[in-house]
Write an enzyme that holds these catalytic residues in place. Structure first.
Site, PDB file in Angstrom:
ATOM      1  N   ASP A  33       1.077  -1.096   0.278  1.00 58.36           N
ATOM      2  CA  ASP A  33      -0.158   0.006  -0.324  1.00 58.36           C
ATOM      3  C   ASP A  33       0.540   1.450   0.167  1.00 58.36           C
ATOM      4  O   ASP A  33       2.437   1.207   0.832  1.00 58.36           O
ATOM      5  CB  ASP A  33      -0.974   0.276   1.264  1.00 58.36           C
ATOM      6  N   ASN A  81      -9.715  -2.894  -7.147  1.00 58.38           N
ATOM      7  CA  ASN A  81      -8.521  -1.656  -8.061  1.00 58.38           C
ATOM      8  C   ASN A  81      -9.734  -1.428  -9.707  1.00 58.38           C
ATOM      9  O   ASN A  81      -9.415  -0.238 -10.827  1.00 58.38           O
ATOM     10  CB  ASN A  81      -8.207  -2.318  -8.286  1.00 58.38           C
TER      11      ASN A  81
END
EC number: 2.5.1.89
Length: 305
Positions: A33, A81
């Site tokens: 991340d 995503n």
């Protein structure tokens, strides 16, 4: 000057951490991340952050080989995503395609016997990415030195739901007795090839959540979790070693807890004949960590040294 001092400090700290670590988890799973935030803080395009993160991934592979980690799973592209802006999503697909082919052709991958495979709903990915996945998996299919799992179009709930539906279909077709549905049956339907239980989850970028990542293999195994502030492109070997140290500390604590429970059970047999108490203790040996000795005294009391 400041950069030189920082490098010297990190090198010294790395040596200290290495001395504190006696082993390594078999399977590490990483939530990478912070790529976009890393780029944003530098005034760069998000794709620059993803490229920088890909370089970190290559370094982590070397660290795993150095420490003896047997399996690494990278959360490269989640089902969420797909909601990103189309232009950014396409650049991510380009990067995934490029890196999968680069990894499949890299000398160190073949020297170290790295087997690459994708997990997730890969059918949802563009054809060019699916072709790259197929290329990487075929090129490394015969290796068993190290397992590199790339989670693509991955979601933990979807993974479990797919396995549950597969079991339901088998039961409905009469191919599976409901009484035979066990852990092995579920695991067989999660992936084409087995994935080890996760020992350690690492998440970079400051958020303290596991984001639907490998729930069966991590939560079921009560994996240790290490959250750290650095964005993925800035994740260092010192950070990785700190994560390994967290895993070892948790394992030691867990072993102590199991030993304490085992001893408490043995003490509960204080009024039972010694022979019977010893029989109970023999069945509890597996819960006592290496190096600890447990005995039962003739008065029915137990002791641990």
């Amino acid at each position: 000057m400041r950069g030189w001092l920082r490098r010297r400090f990190d090198a010294a700290y790395e040596r200290v951490l290495r001395r504190e670590i006696s082993g390594a988890p078999a399977h590490v799973a990483v939530i990478q991340d912070g790529n976009r935030r890393y780029a944003r803080e530098r005034g760069d395009d998000p794709s620059d952050g993803h490229h920088a993160g890909a370089e970190t991934t290559e370094r982590v592979l070397d660290w795993c080989a150095d420490l003896g980690v047997a399996e690494l799973t990278l959360y490269a592209f989640s089902t969420e995503n797909f909601e990103r802006p189309p232009a950014e999503r396409e650049r991510l697909f380009d990067l995934l395609e490029t890196k999968l082919r680069e990894f499949a052709d890299a000398e160190r991958v073949h020297e170290q016997g790295v087997r690459i495979r994708a997990i997730g709903e890969t059918r949802r990915l563009p054809e060019r990415v699916r072709d790259a996945i197929d290329y990487a998996e075929r090129r490394t299919a015969g290796y068993d030195g190290f397992a590199l799992n790339v989670a693509l179009a991955y979601g933990g709930r979807a993974e479990l739901l797919g396995a549950a539906r597969d079991v339901a279909r088998a039961v409905e077709a009469g191919d599976l007795d409901p009484a035979d549905v066990d852990v092995a049956e579920i695991e067989e339907r999660l992936h084409d090839d087995p994935v080890r239980d996760v020992d350690l989850i690492v998440r970079t970028g400051g958020d303290e959540r596991t984001s639907n990542f490998l729930p069966w293999h991590a939560n079921g195994n009560e994996a240790a979790v290490f959250f750290c502030a650095p964005y993925w492109p800035a994740f260092s070997k010192v950070d990785f070693l700190r994560a390994i140290r967290t895993y070892e500390s948790r394992e030691a604590s867990w072993q102590r807890a199991k030993a304490e429970r085992a001893l408490a059970l043995v003490r509960a047999f204080g009024s039972v004949e010694v022979r019977e108490a010893r029989d109970v203790l023999a069945r509890l040996r597996e819960y006592v960590p290496d190096g600890a000795e447990v005995d039962v005294e003739t008065d029915g009391e137990s002791r641990a040294d």
